[in-house]
Design a protein around this motif. Structure first.
Motif, PDB file in Angstrom:
ATOM      1  N   THR A 180      -4.171   9.540   4.424  1.00  0.00           N
ATOM      2  CA  THR A 180      -5.416   9.646   5.168  1.00  0.00           C
ATOM      3  C   THR A 180      -5.446  10.965   5.917  1.00  0.00           C
ATOM      4  O   THR A 180      -4.396  11.546   6.196  1.00  0.00           O
ATOM      5  CB  THR A 180      -5.595   8.478   6.163  1.00  0.00           C
ATOM      6  OG1 THR A 180      -6.920   8.510   6.701  1.00  0.00           O
ATOM      7  CG2 THR A 180      -4.588   8.552   7.307  1.00  0.00           C
ATOM      8  N   GLU A 207       1.318   8.878  -0.524  1.00  0.00           N
ATOM      9  CA  GLU A 207       0.862   7.535  -0.902  1.00  0.00           C
ATOM     10  C   GLU A 207       0.133   6.942   0.294  1.00  0.00           C
ATOM     11  O   GLU A 207       0.518   7.163   1.444  1.00  0.00           O
ATOM     12  CB  GLU A 207       2.019   6.635  -1.357  1.00  0.00           C
ATOM     13  CG  GLU A 207       3.016   6.276  -0.294  1.00  0.00           C
ATOM     14  CD  GLU A 207       4.072   5.288  -0.763  1.00  0.00           C
ATOM     15  OE1 GLU A 207       4.059   4.831  -1.915  1.00  0.00           O
ATOM     16  OE2 GLU A 207       4.936   4.968   0.062  1.00  0.00           O
ATOM     17  N   ASN A 208      -0.930   6.227   0.020  1.00  0.00           N
ATOM     18  CA  ASN A 208      -1.758   5.627   1.058  1.00  0.00           C
ATOM     19  C   ASN A 208      -2.104   6.664   2.130  1.00  0.00           C
ATOM     20  O   ASN A 208      -1.982   6.420   3.325  1.00  0.00           O
ATOM     21  CB  ASN A 208      -1.071   4.407   1.674  1.00  0.00           C
ATOM     22  CG  ASN A 208      -2.062   3.478   2.352  1.00  0.00           C
ATOM     23  OD1 ASN A 208      -3.195   3.329   1.917  1.00  0.00           O
ATOM     24  ND2 ASN A 208      -1.631   2.863   3.441  1.00  0.00           N
ATOM     25  N   GLU A 229       0.801  -1.210   0.000  1.00  0.00           N
ATOM     26  CA  GLU A 229       0.000   0.000   0.000  1.00  0.00           C
ATOM     27  C   GLU A 229       0.849   1.282   0.000  1.00  0.00           C
ATOM     28  O   GLU A 229       0.434   2.301  -0.533  1.00  0.00           O
ATOM     29  CB  GLU A 229      -0.941   0.029   1.209  1.00  0.00           C
ATOM     30  CG  GLU A 229      -1.977  -1.078   1.218  1.00  0.00           C
ATOM     31  CD  GLU A 229      -1.484  -2.378   1.863  1.00  0.00           C
ATOM     32  OE1 GLU A 229      -0.245  -2.537   2.080  1.00  0.00           O
ATOM     33  OE2 GLU A 229      -2.315  -3.235   2.154  1.00  0.00           O
ATOM     34  N   ALA A 230       2.011   1.238   0.654  1.00  0.00           N
ATOM     35  CA  ALA A 230       2.877   2.419   0.782  1.00  0.00           C
ATOM     36  C   ALA A 230       4.333   2.015   0.537  1.00  0.00           C
ATOM     37  O   ALA A 230       5.165   2.075   1.439  1.00  0.00           O
ATOM     38  CB  ALA A 230       2.707   3.045   2.158  1.00  0.00           C
ATOM     39  N   TYR A 258       1.923   3.920   6.617  1.00  0.00           N
ATOM     40  CA  TYR A 258       2.934   3.003   6.086  1.00  0.00           C
ATOM     41  C   TYR A 258       3.083   1.724   6.902  1.00  0.00           C
ATOM     42  O   TYR A 258       3.805   0.816   6.499  1.00  0.00           O
ATOM     43  CB  TYR A 258       4.295   3.698   5.956  1.00  0.00           C
ATOM     44  CG  TYR A 258       4.962   4.000   7.278  1.00  0.00           C
ATOM     45  CD1 TYR A 258       5.872   3.107   7.837  1.00  0.00           C
ATOM     46  CD2 TYR A 258       4.672   5.154   7.981  1.00  0.00           C
ATOM     47  CE1 TYR A 258       6.479   3.370   9.053  1.00  0.00           C
ATOM     48  CE2 TYR A 258       5.275   5.426   9.180  1.00  0.00           C
ATOM     49  CZ  TYR A 258       6.173   4.535   9.716  1.00  0.00           C
ATOM     50  OH  TYR A 258       6.762   4.811  10.928  1.00  0.00           O
ATOM     51  N   ASN A 316       0.942   9.692   5.333  1.00  0.00           N
ATOM     52  CA  ASN A 316       1.077   8.385   4.687  1.00  0.00           C
ATOM     53  C   ASN A 316       0.988   7.288   5.739  1.00  0.00           C
ATOM     54  O   ASN A 316       1.845   7.205   6.622  1.00  0.00           O
ATOM     55  CB  ASN A 316       2.431   8.272   3.974  1.00  0.00           C
ATOM     56  CG  ASN A 316       2.582   9.232   2.822  1.00  0.00           C
ATOM     57  OD1 ASN A 316       1.651   9.931   2.452  1.00  0.00           O
ATOM     58  ND2 ASN A 316       3.769   9.273   2.246  1.00  0.00           N
TER      59      ASN A 316
END
Length: 171
Positions: A72, A69-70, A24-25, A132, A130
Motif C-alpha cells: 500500500t 506483497e499486500n 494476504e502477506a 502484514y 507490505n
C-alpha cells in the motif's frame, strides 16, 4: 489459531495487539514471526515527517529479502507495515543518529494510527510497504500515545514488537 504480536511504546507503557495477515502477506508475516521467535524487535521510536500518522522503528535486516506483497501507499488506521530500505536510500545524518550507518540496509517496522496517510517521500517518491498485520486490540490508546510522540517528542521512547501466543492476546 491466529498469530498475534504485541506492539509497545515502552516509555509510555502503552501496548496494542495485532493479528498477522498470513493469507494476504504470507512471506512478510512468516519472516516477522520467525524473527520474533528469536526475541523481541525494537528500537528508537520515530514519528513520521511525511506519511502523517505513523510511528516506526528501524531494525537490522532479518531473513531473506521479501519483496512486495499486500502493498500500500495509503495505509489506514491499524495497519502494521514492513518496509525494506537499502543502505543508500536513507539520509546519512538519520542513519548516524539511529546508529544504523554501518548496516547495508534496514527494516522499518511501522504502525499507522490515524487516517489520511500517504507514503510519498519528497526525496524518492512513492514508498510502498507490505501490510502484514492489523491492530485488533488497543488501537485507541495506542493512537493517543502515538499522537503524544508527535506532540511531546520521541526522545527516549522505544517501539518494541514481541510475539503473543493464543488468540486471547495473552502470553
Amino acid at each position: 489459531m491466529s498469530k498475534l504480536i504485541r506492539i509497545t511504546l515502552a516509555k509510555r507503557g502503552v501496548s496494542c495487539v495485532a493479528e498477522l495477515l498470513e493469507k494476504e502477506a504470507p512471506r512478510t508475516s512468516a519472516a516477522v514471526w520467525e524473527a520474533l521467535g528469536r526475541g523481541e524487535l525494537g528500537g528508537d521510536a520515530q514519528h513520521a515527517k511525511y506519511a502523517r500518522n505513523e510511528v516506526y522503528t528501524m531494525v537490522p535486516r532479518f531473513g531473506d529479502e521479501i519483496g512486495y506483497e499486500n502493498t500500500t501507499v495509503t495505509p489506514i488506521p491499524g495497519d502494521v507495515v514492513y518496509f525494506s530500505f537499502s543502505g543508500g536510500m536513507l539520509d546519512q545524518l538519520f542513519k548516524a543518529d539511529q546508529n544504523i550507518d554501518h548496516l547495508p540496509g534496514v527494516i522499518d517496522l511501522a504502525i499507522f494510527y490515524g487516517r489520511n496517510n500517504l507514503l510519498l517521500n519528497g526525496d524518492v517518491g512513492w514508498v510502498p510497504g507490505n501490510v502484514y498485520a492489523t491492530i485488533v486490540e488497543g488501537l485507541d490508546v495506542m493512537a493517543e500515545a502515538c499522537h503524544d510522540v508527535w506532540r511531546s517528542g520521541s526522545v527516549g521512547e522505544r517501539l518494541v514488537y514481541s510475539r503473543l501466543t493464543g488468540s486471547s492476546g495473552t502470553d
